[in-house]
Design an enzyme around this catalytic site. Structure first.
Site, PDB file in Angstrom:
ATOM      1  N   ASP A   1       1.046  -1.172  -0.216  1.00 31.78           N
ATOM      2  CA  ASP A   1      -0.005  -0.053   0.036  1.00 31.78           C
ATOM      3  C   ASP A   1       1.057   1.277  -0.120  1.00 31.78           C
ATOM      4  OD1 ASP A   1      -2.679  -1.256  -0.138  1.00 31.78           O
ATOM      5  OD2 ASP A   1      -2.398  -1.604   2.078  1.00 31.78           O
TER       6      ASP A   1
ATOM      7  N   ALA B   1     -19.262  16.214   1.843  1.00 24.77           N
ATOM      8  CA  ALA B   1     -19.066  15.741   0.417  1.00 24.77           C
ATOM      9  C   ALA B   1     -19.998  16.294  -0.526  1.00 24.77           C
ATOM     10  CB  ALA B   1     -19.897  14.325   0.306  1.00 24.77           C
TER      11      ALA B   1
END
Lengths: 689, 572
Positions: free
Chosen positions: A308, A388
């Site tokens: 990652d 958002a």
């Protein structure tokens, strides 16, 4: 570590085990040492016989007894090697286990005596899988489990040695808690996920102690090879009898057995299981719990490593690296605007903006003071959180409205208010993106003020580690949620070979399958539940201890440190394990050359004096020659125990160079060392005989 | 002396120079490309039709081995009965008798397995019919069997993952029609022009210079001697083999016979490089095999050229080197070279008596047969080397920290097990056989056998031991040469070596083919920087080390009691 290798508290139980392991039933697992045991028993009979009957062809009692003792020691040394490796592994595991012994647990009884959800104090050993318990600040977590309610800071130093507390919370990928760690703040409710005695640590202890230790495929293959060498030497020794009869030579039973025990690969035979256990033990020392010995071995073969980006290749999150004010904006006031936009932003990115600003004008300032000073210039601040929908955050003052956000979010707001986006801002945004950075645009009263550049910070030293991996033949793949442009930039800068951008969980899985389809072995590290299928699919799946239970079940190793770079260490441990096996095998077989030159002339020199020329070591007498060879054969085992436990060091210098190096040290060394050793022992024996 | 050395060097260089184009040709033949010999196509098609063979049918390693073993068994039965009844069959102008059952057993096996351990003399032990239709026939098919097995392994090595080793029948027939037959015809013609007999008439009589009348055996010799060498068989028409003036008339034929026996084993290496597309791999193996051969050759040549220390002690000068058992027309250098070539390659034909070689030479000849992989016999030499490679790959793979792999396939327990069995087998057969013989000589010398064990050996002491060791080593290596002081035509030697021959031929063919088949079925692992390169010089040296260590450990005590003790006694 070196000093503790033969610490008395390890040696004492190991010595006891060395005798217990003489049991033929456990010896049978190791064909090489089993034949030594048979030889030793025969020698015992011969010794007793020579005590009662005087027979010239059998040899005198004292000599037979000496040979018997040396053979017996050979067995004990081999058993001791295995026992000390087990003892070390056990000690390491015990120290981990000690942290989770008998602690009081606040068990939650769903239907209590008086209330529902009644809390009862019980001993941790009484907790069953599926039970719930609660922990408050200051409590020791009694069992491994998963947080179902709440959030807490936890001190995991008992297990990881890392003093900085970590945050664990219900839901998400950081919901696991480990028994023995301490809750520092807040209150959590935890569901027990393992039966008592079945935690990963318990499983690993069983593995190290031998109860559930299975031979790995590679160990099996090597055992077959060693068994066939043993058979060759059985043939050599059995056929020697009629050969000697033909040559009118008498060979005593002691000489036959000595020759046989010297020739069969006792060195590797005696150390083989110790090497395997030491591999798991080294993994444990690196704070990695392996679920099987095979997993460690496989790690050495890994072709592809999935890593990652965040936390492995880059330090945590992005950091602000540059302020780019728009054309007519003063630099100082732009920086102040940026700070104001981020005062309430607790994300790592937001913090990094304030930090950068505080350090921008020459002398660094105290961050909190700096914030207060700037805020005091304005009145009635109202902080706007990131949502958002708006995809921006900021602050509203009485007459000022400051926003910070992604370029297109701010552009929407600005153009809606009827203002224009400056040309150079647009160019700057593009330039930053193509450089692998993330641009954040800042506006004041819907007018663009400038751009903040955020960059990923690549961990120092990480590109050297990738270079090392490349030399080992391991391909590194970076997995990131970034867009391909940014991903490519970071991949190049960090020196990884490939990357998966805008990665979804199934992308990892597909990549692993695709690599495996071409025959490659893949390793990955993961923590979340959505990593579990990929962890299971990977040949080596390392789950972080902080990860979900599902992830930990799916992988074949658990990393207690939650350190994503650990995979690199695991690959090296795997390689070391195989190299140690290979080099000691080579050493053991190469030793036989010198042993032949010691024993064969000794057997025939009386009947064929011309063979004196093959006694190139000029050993004193046939008896001392044979005894020296057997003694050398015995003491080389304990001498190599430290090397077996520590492992032969691995150097990524390319396979052929590594082979040359190891052949020179352990092959040539294996031929030369016994010549010197046997000669020295013979000289010492010469004083007594 | 210089001329003699030059002769040896020139012979070797010509061999290699011929092997290069031959290797290229062989690779083309098996790849099905166009070659000079395409005129054989109709012949092959005819054979396929008559035998009901579908040459395109793919075979996995089990089917491949089944075909190979079945046809070999058939040939054994055929050969055994032909030899048993040869006196009643035509083409027997000298009226030679039938072979005894134990001799027929030994002879049939011996030629079937490409060994040609002859416990009889061709002049009196066979008829022209059996010389041609048993011996010469088997010399063709046994060589072709070895090559076909190797090509099957090539097919396994060539593909990334496959179940198909090719069609055994097609490879086998092509080996004969495209390689063995055409080259044998050319060589036979050269021999005929050099005076080798090629006639069906019986014994000729000549009057010697002393005035005695002597019967001289002859027959269609030239054709048989060609395949005898080309197929690394070694079984001679006459008892004296290639030391006989009619089987090896002059230095030139000696060179041709040397080249003929070496050229296919070396050419197969070059063919492998081209066929499996790993030229460097083949070159490294060629280099290692050549170094190995030279390590055996140089001490032999030195000891033969310097002559016998025993004779030197008598004060006799030996300007021509050790001449006992050698032909004057060849001399010690060419004889020494021949004795090493014929033992490293499993030919076993001789142009001097190995029994009379210097002890050091005897040691080198024994080592050549024990290792049996420095070039080695037609096809089987590389198969033997392949077993050493498997063991080397396993140990060195561990030493570089990867589970071992060969050409992208993981070498695991099953392959190691097979390689270990094959390695063990040699030690078991050679030492077990020699031990059995030594036991009878030492303890039951007067047993009431047709030939008493005490009468087996022509020489006492160490040399007698070497004779017994040599016989089993030769049988195990499918070599066929002998320390001919040994009285070996009796039931013990015929039967014991017969079993050694069969086991030592077919297990070392089954083993490598099975390993190659098993490996080829596995998933292909691409190479990375951590992979050990099997075509590197380092790996070549590793294989060499494995060869030396395994053989030294297996045979050192036996060699000490035979040639080493003899050599050291001579030096004293």
């Amino acid at each position: 570590m070196k000093a503790s290798m033969f610490a008395p508290e390890l040696v004492r139980p190991a010595l006891k085990q060395s005798f217990i392991k003489l049991n033929p039933r456990s010896m049978f697992r190791n064909p090489v040492m089993f034949t030594v045991e048979i030889g030793t028993l025969v020698m015992l009979v011969v010794t007793l016989y020579s005590y009662t009957v005087k027979d010239a062809t059998i040899g005198n009692f004292g000599y037979n007894l000496t040979i018997f003792i040396v053979l017996f020691l050979t067995l004990l040394f081999a058993n001791f090697a295995e026992a000390i490796a087990e003892a070390r592994g056990k000690a390491q595991a015990d120290s981990l286990r000690k942290t989770r012994e008998e602690t009081p647990a606040k068990k939650v009884n769903l239907v209590g005596e008086i209330f529902t959800n009644e809390i009862e104090i019980v001993s941790s050993s009484r907790l069953q899988k599926g039970d719930f318990f609660v922990c408050d600040a200051g409590d020791i977590i009694p069992m491994d489990g998963e947080i179902v309610e709440g959030l807490a800071t936890i001190d995991e130093s008992a297990i990881t040695g890392e003093s900085a507390p970590v945050i664990r919370e219900a839901g998400g990928d950081k919901s696991s808690v480990t028994g023995g760690t301490k809750v520092l703040s807040d209150h959590i409710k935890v569901r027990v996920t393992t039966e008592p005695g079945e935690s990963f640590l318990d499983k690993m202890i069983a593995l190290v102690e031998g109860a559930s230790r299975q031979k790995t495929p590679n160990e099996i293959a090597l055992t077959i090879l060693l068994a066939s060498f043993t058979l060759i030497f059985i043939i050599v020794c059995v056929t020697l009898k009629p050969f000697a009869d033909y040559a009118n030579t008498t060979i005593s039973i002691a000489a036959f057995i000595s020759l046989f025990v010297c020739l069969i690969p006792t060195t590797i035979g005696g150390l083989l299981s110790a090497i395997g256990i030491a591999g798991m033990d080294r993994a444990l020392r690196a704070n990695v719990i392996t679920k099987s010995g095979k997993a460690v071995e496989t790690a050495g073969d890994i072709d592809t490593l999935l890593l990652d980006k965040t936390g492995t290749i880059t330090i945590g999150n992005r950091k602000a690296t540059h302020f780019w004010p728009a054309k007519e904006i003063d630099s100082k006031s732009f920086i102040e605007t940026c700070v104001l936009a981020s005062v309430a932003d607790e994300t790592p990115e937001g913090k990094s903006i304030v930090e950068l600003a505080a350090n921008s004008n020459g002398s660094p300032k105290n961050i909190d003071e700096y914030k207060q000073v700037l805020l005091s210039k304005h009145t009635s601040p109202k902080f706007i959180e990131f949502t958002a929908e708006t995809r921006s955050s900021g602050v509203d003052f009485e007459n000022e409205k400051i926003r910070k956000g992604a370029f297109d979010a701010i552009r929407n707001q600005v153009t809606k208010a009827g203002h224009n986006i400056p040309q150079e801002t647009e160019e700057r945004v593009k330039a930053i993106a193509s450089n692998g950075g993330t641009p954040l645009v800042v506006s004041k009263n819907n007018e663009v003020q400038g751009v903040i550049e955020l960059q990923d910070i690549i961990k120092p030293g990480i590109s050297e580690r990738f270079e090392r991996l490349r030399k080992m033949g391991v391909k590194t793949v970076m997995v990131t949620g970034d867009n391909p442009l940014t991903a490519k930039y970071i991949a190049e800068k960090a020196g990884v070979d490939d990357f998966i951008a805008e990665a979804k969980p199934e992308d990892k899985m597909n990549y692993i399958k695709q690599e495996q389809h071409t025959g490659k072995l893949v390793a990955m590290m993961g923590d979340g539940t959505n990593d579990a299928p990929a962890l299971a699919q990977a040949d080596v799946g390392v789950a972080m201890n902080s990860g979900t239970q599902a992830a930990k079940e799916a992988g074949n190793m658990v990393d207690l440190d939650n350190d994503p770079t650990k995979l690199i260490e695991i690959v090296e441990i795997g390689k070391q394990l195989l190299i140690t096996r290979g080099t000691i095998t080579t050493f053991s077989i190469a030793n036989d050359v010198a042993k032949y030159f010691a024993i064969v002339p000794a057997l025939f020199i009386t009947s064929i004096p011309a063979l004196q020329a093959t006694n190139i070591m000029h050993l004193k007498s046939p008896e001392s020659a044979i005894l020296s060879a057997v003694i050398f054969n015995a003491i080389i085992i304990p001498m190599l125990i430290p090397l077996s436990l520590r492992g032969v060091s691995y150097k990524p210098i390319g396979a052929s160079a590594l082979l040359r190096r190891n052949l020179l040290i352990y092959g040539l060394g294996g031929i030369v060392a016994p010549f010197i050793g046997i000669k020295l022992i013979d000289m010492v024996l010469g004083v007594f005989m | 002396m210089n001329t003699e050395l030059t002769g040896v060097i020139v012979t070797f260089i010509i061999t290699v120079l011929l092997a290069i184009p031959l290797g290229r040709y062989i690779a083309k033949v098996f790849a099905g490309e166009r070659t000079l010999t395409d005129f054989m196509n109709p012949v092959e098609k005819f054979i396929y039709r008559v035998c009901g063979i579908d040459p395109q049918k793919e075979m996995n390693w089990k089917e491949f081995l089944k075909a190979l073993l079945t046809i070999n068994m058939l040939w054994f039965v055929y050969a055994f009965f032909m030899l048993l009844f040869q006196d009643k069959l035509p083409l027997n102008p000298d009226g030679n008798p039938a072979q005894t059952p134990d001799l027929a057993f030994n002879t049939a096996i011996s030629f079937l397995v490409n060994c040609d351990l002859q416990h009889y003399s061709g002049e009196s032990g066979l008829t022209y019919l059996t010389q041609l239709f048993v011996v010469t026939f088997l010399q063709f098919v046994s060589a072709a069997t070895g090559i076909a097995a190797l090509v099957g392994v090539f097919n396994a090595l060539k593909a990334k993952t496959t179940n198909n080793l090719g069609n055994f029948w097609q490879i086998f027939i092509k080996t004969i029609t495209r390689i063995l037959l055409p080259i044998s015809i050319i060589i036979a013609i050269i021999f005929i022009f050099n005076g080798m007999p090629s006639s069906f008439a019986g014994k000729d009589t000549i009057v010697t210079m002393q005035g005695d009348t002597v019967g001289v055996s002859r027959g269609p010799v030239a054709g048989m001697v060609a395949i005898k060498h080309l197929g690394t068989n070694g079984g001679g028409w006459f008892g004296a083999n290639s030391a006989h003036p009619l089987e090896n008339p002059n230095y030139f034929t000696s060179m041709i016979e040397l080249i003929a026996q070496t050229v296919i084993p070396i050419a197969m290496l070059f063919a492998m490089g081209l066929y499996i597309k790993r030229k460097k791999f083949a070159y490294v193996i060629f280099g290692i095999m050549t170094i190995g051969m030279l390590c055996l050759l140089i001490p032999t040549m030195v000891s033969e050229i310097s002559g016998s220390p025993a004779i030197a002690k008598l004060g006799v000068s030996q300007p021509t080197g050790a001449m006992e058992g050698k032909e004057v027309r060849f001399g010690p250098a060419a004889s020494g070279y021949w004795s090493i070539i014929t033992t490293v390659i499993s030919t076993g034909s001789v142009n001097s008596m190995h029994d009379s070689s210097m002890p050091v030479s005897g040691l080198m000849q024994l080592l050549g047969m024990m290792i049996n992989a420095f070039y080695g016999g037609c096809g089987v030499g590389i198969l033997n080397y392949y077993i050493y490679i498997i063991i080397a790959v396993f140990i060195s793979g561990l030493m570089v920290g990867r589970t071992p792999e060969l050409m992208g396939h993981k070498v695991e327990a099953r392959e190691v097990k097979i390689a270990a069995i094959v390695t063990l087998l040699s030690a078991f057969l050679i030492k077990g056989g020699a031990a059995l013989a030594a036991y009878f000589v030492a303890h039951h010398g007067d047993m009431a056998w047709a030939v008493k064990p005490s009468a087996w050996l022509n020489n006492p002491s160490y040399h007698g031991f070497s004779e017994m060791l040599y016989e089993f080593t030769s049988a195990n290596a499918n070599n066929g040469s002998g320390f001919e002081g040994l009285g070996d035509n009796n039931i013990f030697w015929n039967v014991s070596t017969g079993f050694v021959l069969i086991l030592a031929r077919f297990l070392p063919i089954i083993g490598p083919v099975a390993i190659a088949g098993l490996l080829a079925k596995k998933k292909y692992v691409p190479e990375s920087a951590g992979t050990l390169k099997t075509d590197s010089l380092t790996f070549g040296m590793m294989t060499m080390a494995v060869i030396i260590i395994i053989n030294a450990l297996s045979y050192f005590p036996a060699l000490t009691l035979g040639p080493i003790a003899e050599a050291l006694r001579g030096a004293h």
